[in-house]
Design a protein around this motif. Sequence first.
Motif, PDB file in Angstrom:
ATOM      1  N   VAL A 185     -11.169  -5.342  16.870  1.00 21.81           N
ATOM      2  CA  VAL A 185     -10.487  -6.311  17.727  1.00 21.81           C
ATOM      3  C   VAL A 185     -11.355  -7.548  17.958  1.00 21.81           C
ATOM      4  O   VAL A 185     -10.874  -8.684  17.862  1.00 21.81           O
ATOM      5  N   ILE A 186     -12.626  -7.329  18.216  1.00 26.02           N
ATOM      6  CA  ILE A 186     -13.499  -8.466  18.537  1.00 26.02           C
ATOM      7  C   ILE A 186     -13.704  -9.360  17.321  1.00 26.02           C
ATOM      8  O   ILE A 186     -13.914 -10.574  17.451  1.00 26.02           O
ATOM      9  N   SER A 187     -13.602  -8.800  16.122  1.00 22.45           N
ATOM     10  CA  SER A 187     -13.766  -9.598  14.909  1.00 22.45           C
ATOM     11  C   SER A 187     -12.601 -10.564  14.706  1.00 22.45           C
ATOM     12  O   SER A 187     -12.727 -11.554  13.989  1.00 22.45           O
ATOM     13  N   GLN A 188     -11.463 -10.276  15.349  1.00 22.24           N
ATOM     14  CA  GLN A 188     -10.283 -11.122  15.209  1.00 22.24           C
ATOM     15  C   GLN A 188     -10.054 -12.032  16.413  1.00 22.24           C
ATOM     16  O   GLN A 188      -9.135 -12.845  16.414  1.00 22.24           O
ATOM     17  N   THR A 189     -10.872 -11.882  17.439  1.00 19.39           N
ATOM     18  CA  THR A 189     -10.691 -12.657  18.660  1.00 19.39           C
ATOM     19  C   THR A 189     -11.431 -13.985  18.567  1.00 19.39           C
ATOM     20  O   THR A 189     -12.600 -14.024  18.205  1.00 19.39           O
ATOM     21  N   GLU A 190     -10.730 -15.066  18.893  1.00 21.89           N
ATOM     22  CA  GLU A 190     -11.274 -16.407  18.722  1.00 21.89           C
ATOM     23  C   GLU A 190     -11.776 -17.032  20.021  1.00 21.89           C
ATOM     24  O   GLU A 190     -12.643 -17.900  19.993  1.00 21.89           O
ATOM     25  N   SER A 191     -11.241 -16.604  21.158  1.00 20.67           N
ATOM     26  CA  SER A 191     -11.604 -17.204  22.439  1.00 20.67           C
ATOM     27  C   SER A 191     -13.041 -16.900  22.808  1.00 20.67           C
ATOM     28  O   SER A 191     -13.588 -15.865  22.419  1.00 20.67           O
ATOM     29  N   LYS A 192     -13.647 -17.791  23.590  1.00 19.89           N
ATOM     30  CA  LYS A 192     -15.032 -17.614  24.031  1.00 19.89           C
ATOM     31  C   LYS A 192     -15.159 -17.563  25.554  1.00 19.89           C
ATOM     32  O   LYS A 192     -16.104 -17.018  26.081  1.00 19.89           O
ATOM     33  N   GLY A 193     -14.214 -18.126  26.267  1.00 19.65           N
ATOM     34  CA  GLY A 193     -14.346 -18.254  27.715  1.00 19.65           C
ATOM     35  C   GLY A 193     -13.438 -17.325  28.494  1.00 19.65           C
ATOM     36  O   GLY A 193     -13.312 -16.138  28.187  1.00 19.65           O
ATOM     37  N   TYR A 194     -12.761 -17.877  29.497  1.00 21.07           N
ATOM     38  CA  TYR A 194     -11.964 -17.097  30.442  1.00 21.07           C
ATOM     39  C   TYR A 194     -10.812 -16.366  29.757  1.00 21.07           C
ATOM     40  O   TYR A 194     -10.327 -15.352  30.259  1.00 21.07           O
ATOM     41  N   THR A 195     -10.335 -16.859  28.626  1.00 23.48           N
ATOM     42  CA  THR A 195      -9.208 -16.231  27.936  1.00 23.48           C
ATOM     43  C   THR A 195      -9.636 -15.086  27.018  1.00 23.48           C
ATOM     44  O   THR A 195      -8.796 -14.425  26.423  1.00 23.48           O
ATOM     45  N   PHE A 196     -10.927 -14.843  26.928  1.00 26.01           N
ATOM     46  CA  PHE A 196     -11.433 -13.858  25.972  1.00 26.01           C
ATOM     47  C   PHE A 196     -10.849 -12.470  26.208  1.00 26.01           C
ATOM     48  O   PHE A 196     -10.354 -11.820  25.276  1.00 26.01           O
ATOM     49  N   GLN A 197     -10.907 -11.983  27.446  1.00 27.47           N
ATOM     50  CA  GLN A 197     -10.416 -10.631  27.729  1.00 27.47           C
ATOM     51  C   GLN A 197      -8.929 -10.510  27.458  1.00 27.47           C
ATOM     52  O   GLN A 197      -8.452  -9.482  26.950  1.00 27.47           O
ATOM     53  N   MET A 198      -8.174 -11.538  27.803  1.00 30.38           N
ATOM     54  CA  MET A 198      -6.746 -11.531  27.551  1.00 30.38           C
ATOM     55  C   MET A 198      -6.463 -11.429  26.059  1.00 30.38           C
ATOM     56  O   MET A 198      -5.649 -10.604  25.610  1.00 30.38           O
ATOM     57  N   GLU A 199      -7.126 -12.252  25.265  1.00 29.85           N
ATOM     58  CA  GLU A 199      -6.877 -12.232  23.825  1.00 29.85           C
ATOM     59  C   GLU A 199      -7.270 -10.891  23.216  1.00 29.85           C
ATOM     60  O   GLU A 199      -6.579 -10.384  22.315  1.00 29.85           O
ATOM     61  N   MET A 200      -8.342 -10.300  23.697  1.00 25.12           N
ATOM     62  CA  MET A 200      -8.759  -8.989  23.193  1.00 25.12           C
ATOM     63  C   MET A 200      -7.622  -7.972  23.334  1.00 25.12           C
ATOM     64  O   MET A 200      -7.317  -7.211  22.411  1.00 25.12           O
ATOM     65  N   MET A 201      -6.987  -7.954  24.490  1.00 27.42           N
ATOM     66  CA  MET A 201      -5.930  -6.975  24.725  1.00 27.42           C
ATOM     67  C   MET A 201      -4.679  -7.294  23.918  1.00 27.42           C
ATOM     68  O   MET A 201      -4.029  -6.389  23.373  1.00 27.42           O
TER      69      MET A 201
END
Length: 247
Positions: A185-201
């Motif tokens: 999942v983390i390899s496909q996640t692009e966000s770095k800031g506050y949206t990071f956890q949301m994008e992970m899920m």
Amino acid sequence: MAPRQPTKSGKDKYTIILPTYNERKNLPIVTWLLEKTFTKHKLDWELIIVDDASPDGTQVVAKQLISIYGADRIVLKPRAGKLGLGTAYVHGLQFATGNFVIIMDADFSHHPKFIADFIALQKTKDYDIVTGTRYAGNGGVYGWDFKRKLVSRGANLLASVVLRPNVSDLTGSFRLYKRKVLETVISQTESKGYTFQMEMMVRARGLGYSVAEVPISFVDRIYGDSKLGGDEIVEYAKGVFNLWLKV
């Protein structure tokens, strides 16, 4: 130094990745509670502290904790500066030896006592991810003013309506992952800031991973300052709509 090798004993091991920045006062308390929780439930564990060059002496405290608990339990892997939450997890994963990874905040807002509930629930149906939720069951938030609660609720409502991830708390950062799932999942996640956890899920749901939720009591940080501001709110809204276009 070569990366530490994952355990091959067949017994579950839990790696906690703890990003820190100016957490000198909180780190000893969190570490003590982690040790207490894992010892009580007879679970194998390790704590990887990823410190972003804290000027307050966080790394000095981390080294003292290593001398107390042992280098097999506490691992310090510092970085040169503040490089973002997502990259902190990537960095910590390089040194993880557990087959499960727990991510949480170091500011004592996430109480380690809930970890036992995460692990118990994960085992019931072999879930890929177990996430803490402030907004379901008997979960709750303590120490926030009305504005902060409104922002958090609004952020989760916006994402739920637009993205439909079937998770009640997308912005939370207290989660248990199967290690391989987190790596994917983390390899496909692009966000770095506050949206990071949301994008992970959202990414995890898109990949078909199973997710369960444990109600938690979230307590505002004891020491230090909150990092949420107007820029983060705008970034989050943009992130929701960008994900809606991509996922």
